[in-house]
Design an enzyme around this catalytic site. Structure first.
Site, mmCIF file in Angstrom:
data_model
loop_
_atom_site.group_PDB
_atom_site.id
_atom_site.type_symbol
_atom_site.label_atom_id
_atom_site.label_comp_id
_atom_site.label_asym_id
_atom_site.label_seq_id
_atom_site.Cartn_x
_atom_site.Cartn_y
_atom_site.Cartn_z
ATOM 1 N N CYS A 1 0.944 -1.372 0.053
ATOM 2 C CA CYS A 1 -0.062 0.102 -0.085
ATOM 3 C C CYS A 1 0.726 1.311 -0.029
ATOM 4 C CB CYS A 1 -0.857 0.078 1.339
ATOM 5 S SG CYS A 1 -2.305 1.175 1.134
ATOM 6 N N ASP B 1 -5.946 -3.507 11.780
ATOM 7 C CA ASP B 1 -4.658 -2.770 11.539
ATOM 8 C C ASP B 1 -4.400 -2.027 12.966
ATOM 9 O OD1 ASP B 1 -2.486 -1.085 10.810
ATOM 10 O OD2 ASP B 1 -3.789 0.175 9.836
HETATM 11 O O1 LIG Z 1 -0.761 4.769 4.876
HETATM 12 C C1 LIG Z 1 -1.451 5.569 5.100
HETATM 13 O O2 LIG Z 1 -0.837 6.746 5.266
HETATM 14 C C2 LIG Z 1 -2.815 5.431 5.501
HETATM 15 C C3 LIG Z 1 -3.618 6.743 5.730
HETATM 16 C C4 LIG Z 1 -4.852 6.408 6.204
HETATM 17 C C5 LIG Z 1 -5.475 5.324 6.366
HETATM 18 C C6 LIG Z 1 -4.966 4.305 6.076
HETATM 19 C C7 LIG Z 1 -3.483 4.127 5.666
HETATM 20 N N1 LIG Z 1 -2.597 3.092 5.482
HETATM 21 C C8 LIG Z 1 -2.921 1.709 5.838
HETATM 22 O O3 LIG Z 1 -2.219 1.357 6.778
HETATM 23 C C9 LIG Z 1 -1.744 0.136 6.830
HETATM 24 C C10 LIG Z 1 -0.340 0.047 6.725
HETATM 25 O O4 LIG Z 1 0.171 0.244 7.913
HETATM 26 P P1 LIG Z 1 1.834 0.146 8.146
HETATM 27 O O5 LIG Z 1 2.112 1.563 7.727
HETATM 28 O O6 LIG Z 1 2.513 -0.981 7.266
HETATM 29 O O7 LIG Z 1 1.903 0.167 9.860
HETATM 30 C C11 LIG Z 1 -2.517 -0.558 5.407
HETATM 31 O O8 LIG Z 1 -3.669 -1.185 5.700
HETATM 32 C C12 LIG Z 1 -2.682 0.737 4.615
HETATM 33 O O9 LIG Z 1 -3.690 0.670 3.785
#
Ligand SMILES: O=C(O)c1ccccc1N[C@@H]1O[C@H](COP(=O)(O)O)[C@@H](O)[C@H]1O
Length: 203
Positions: free
Chosen positions: A10, A128
């Protein structure tokens, strides 16, 4: 036959990011359309999708914006799936009834979380850490005792170094990563993407 874990990478922002994720063997690529260092413009995403084969799911990620706006942006970007991330009520998912998007419900795991996949009409559930996209790890031990069943993804602080152990512990259907494959916030490291997908698929 043992299926490998579904892997979503992502927060992609460039053509090179997309090519790296696809070449690494990712099953889904995600684009963030909300306030974030990873935020991308929907019109800028469309040309990036030319490098995504049919078997790789394209996902728009939304947090803190109305469902109707998310649907409009997803349509403009031409992504296949919408990930509603955070405190979206069931009604927000119902606003997608009749629209051509596959749905992911992304949430933090609390004692009140409904972990039934499909409870809000979604195809996939994503669990998450409390701060989305922060790279923060969270306590997976509760998942080791009672994980959801079906198409659910684990996210939050995953990296090439820890993803295999996290899969062994939580036994998710899929995993999702952003921070753990970056060299700096919002900047993807293509070698880390390759290592992450490889480590996840090897479990
Ligand atoms: O990645 C972002 O900035 C984000 C912003 C708002 C909502 C979701 C977001 N990302 C999601 O977060 C997890 C990844 O987390 P990590 O950085 O690996 O700890 C994944 O589900 C993204 O879609």
């Amino acid at each position: 036959m043992v299926l490998s874990v579904f892997v979503k990478v992502c927060g992609l922002r460039t053509q090179e990011d997309v090519k790296a994720a696809v070449a690494a063997g990712a099953d889904a690529v995600g684009f963030v359309f909300t306030k974030s260092a990873r935020k991308v413009d929907p019109a800028a995403v469309r040309p990036l999708l030319a490098d995504v084969p049919d078997n790789v799911l394209t996902v728009g990620v939304f947090a803190g914006i109305p469902a109707a706006d998310a649907a409009r942006i997803a349509h403009e970007a031409e992504v296949q799936a919408v990930q509603l991330h955070g405190d979206y009520p069931r009604g927000a998912f119902e606003e997608f009834d009749g629209l051509p998007f596959r749905l992911l419900r992304a949430t933090t795991l609390t004692e009140d979380t409904d972990v039934t996949v499909g409870a809000y009409g979604e195809e996939m559930l994503l669990l998450d850490s409390p701060v989305a996209g922060s790279g923060e790890r969270w306590d997976l031990s509760v998942l080791a005792r009672s994980a959801p069943a079906g198409k659910w993804l684990l996210a939050g602080g995953l990296s090439p170094a820890n993803v295999a152990a996290a899969i062994e512990t939580a036994k998710p259907w899929g995993v999702d990563v952003s921070s753990g494959v970056e060299s700096a916030r919002g900047v993807k490291d293509h070698e880390l993407i390759r290592q992450f997908v490889s480590a996840a698929k090897a479990v």
